[in-house]
Design an enzyme around this catalytic site. Structure first.
Site, PDB file in Angstrom:
ATOM      1  N   HIS A 179      48.059  40.829  38.615  1.00 39.67           N
ATOM      2  CA  HIS A 179      48.639  41.420  37.401  1.00 39.67           C
ATOM      3  C   HIS A 179      49.849  40.650  36.867  1.00 39.67           C
ATOM      4  O   HIS A 179      50.326  40.950  35.775  1.00 39.67           O
ATOM      5  CB  HIS A 179      49.065  42.866  37.659  1.00 39.67           C
ATOM      6  N   ASP A 220      38.861  43.693  43.134  1.00 37.41           N
ATOM      7  CA  ASP A 220      39.900  44.707  43.300  1.00 37.41           C
ATOM      8  C   ASP A 220      39.538  45.926  42.434  1.00 37.41           C
ATOM      9  O   ASP A 220      38.841  45.793  41.431  1.00 37.41           O
ATOM     10  CB  ASP A 220      41.235  44.103  42.846  1.00 37.41           C
ATOM     11  N   HIS A 273      41.353  47.434  40.447  1.00 37.50           N
ATOM     12  CA  HIS A 273      42.007  47.341  39.140  1.00 37.50           C
ATOM     13  C   HIS A 273      41.543  46.084  38.403  1.00 37.50           C
ATOM     14  O   HIS A 273      41.206  45.070  39.034  1.00 37.50           O
ATOM     15  CB  HIS A 273      43.533  47.295  39.312  1.00 37.50           C
TER      16      HIS A 273
HETATM   17 ZN   LIG Z   1      44.222  47.004  42.763  1.00 35.01          ZN
END
Ligand SMILES: [Zn+2]
Length: 392
Positions: free
Chosen positions: A136, A172, A174
């Site tokens: 991220h 993942d 996300h």
């Molecule tokens: Zn994650």
């Protein structure tokens, strides 16, 4: 396309034994250290198989991050505090991205490890760096527990090594937003992300094709092994084969597992081991990273077992006492004691999950294939082939 098994290497570091993220944070749990300990207890580090991660220099960090952000993180880490302007501008010193002793060195070590992993991959190794996967991180700010974005550095190191077709696959829970956005205008990078829909950062919709070389597969809660198999067989592997990647970079966040306290997917570690193995075998160079994961038992079992599988070890049906002791020491504020399953303390491989695939995942598959056809995924790969034909 399948390649012969690459010589495996584990990139780790003792820095991951230090406390991190303060006291009240989902990542204030040991993750990489118990993975290293479990692998050692199982005799899974042969000669030359463990490599200590270097720490990225500030020049290296500036391959992707802005100098003002690098300076802000270093200064905030040294002083242990930030002013309001720094907090707002760089998302540092927040509940999400707290300051803690050693935060700069730790984050720079994860970047150095991913660069080293990419260099080893360029030598024809499969380089496993479970401390990586901070997908991220943004050029000029922290995001989602990530201070830097080490997968971006692994990819940049592969490009610096002269590669022209690199595939990034993010498993993942996300969306791999920071990596996708970093390479939206880069014709040498394709990205695929399978993630839970409706989860932070709420990007990565099916319709989101980035710059044309991104494929996003947002999956429903309870996403299971049979559904992963459908998406892998029918979408991910065919699209990957279109790319004919010279290297694959994988983010293997453990929050996609059943039992994760922050996410609601229901995968077994056995399904994810197989997926990672198949994806890593797509190219003559592979970098395999960690990622999120907030249940210390399921994280440790997944990532230790992933090294076992990637390095050709047999997964024991029952763990020896020394290995059980490592799992027995783990603690979590997010998992109630009565929810800690016996199997998390005594075994590595999850029991099979026989749940059937749901129709909504088949619909997702069909829509994703149509979307990839409309988007530039295939045009982009065809253009590469044309360019090569013209050059050759
Ligand atoms: Zn994650």
């Amino acid at each position: 396309m399948s390649h012969k098994r690459l010589a495996p290497v584990f990139v780790g570091h003792e820095i991951y034994r230090q406390a991190a993220y303060g006291t009240n944070h989902p990542l204030a749990i040991p993750r990489v250290a118990p993975v290293m300990d479990l692998c050692r207890a199982l005799g899974w580090f042969g000669p030359g198989e463990f490599v200590a991660s270097p720490r990225a220099s500030e020049d290296e960090l500036a391959w992707f991050h802005t100098v003002d952000y690098i300076d802000a993180l270093r200064q905030a880490a040294e002083s242990g505090r930030v002013d309001i302007g720094t907090r707002e501008r760089y998302a540092l010193g927040t509940m999400e991205n707290p300051l803690f002793p050693g935060v700069f060195e730790r984050a720079a070590t994860s970047v150095g490890g991913s660069i080293r992993a990419a260099e080893l991959a360029l030598e024809g190794r499969i380089a496993y760096h479970p401390a990586g996967g901070t997908h991220h991180g943004r050029p000029g700010r922290a995001a989602g527990f990530c201070y830097f974005n080490d997968p971006v550095f692994a990819i940049l190191a592969l490009l610096k090594g002269g590669l022209e077709r690199v595939l990034y696959v993010d498993l993942d829970a996300h969306h791999g937003d920071g990596v996708q956005d970093a390479f939206a205008d880069e014709a040498r990078i394709w990205t695929i992300s399978i993630h839970e829909q409706g989860r932070w950062p709420n990007t990565g919709a099916l319709a989101d094709v980035g710059g044309g070389r991104a494929c996003n597969l947002p999956v429903p809660r309870g996403f299971n092994d049979a559904e992963l198999a459908i998406l892998l067989d029918d979408v991910v592997l065919p699209l990957a084969n279109d790319v004919a990647p010279q290297a694959v970079v994988l983010t293997c966040g453990a929050d996609a597992l059943a039992g994760d306290p922050l996410c609601s997917m229901a995968l077994t570690n056995v399904a994810l081991w197989s997926a990672a193995e198949r994806l890593a075998a797509l190219a003559p160079a592979a970098v395999v990273l960690g990622g999120g994961g907030y249940n210390p038992w399921t994280v440790t079992r997944y990532w230790a077992g992933l090294w076992g599988r990637l390095s050709g070890r047999k997964i024991p049906a029952s763990l020896p006492a020394e290995a059980r002791a490592i799992l027995g020491w783990l603690r979590s504020d997010l998992v109630d004691d009565e929810d800690v399953r016996e199997a998390w303390l005594t075994t590595l491989a999850d029991a099979p999950n026989e749940a059937a695939a749901r129709d909504e995942v088949r619909v997702l598959r069909d829509r994703a294939l149509a979307r990839a056809g409309e988007a530039q995924w295939r045009q982009a790969t065809c253009a590469v082939a044309v360019d090569e034909g013209a050059a050759g």
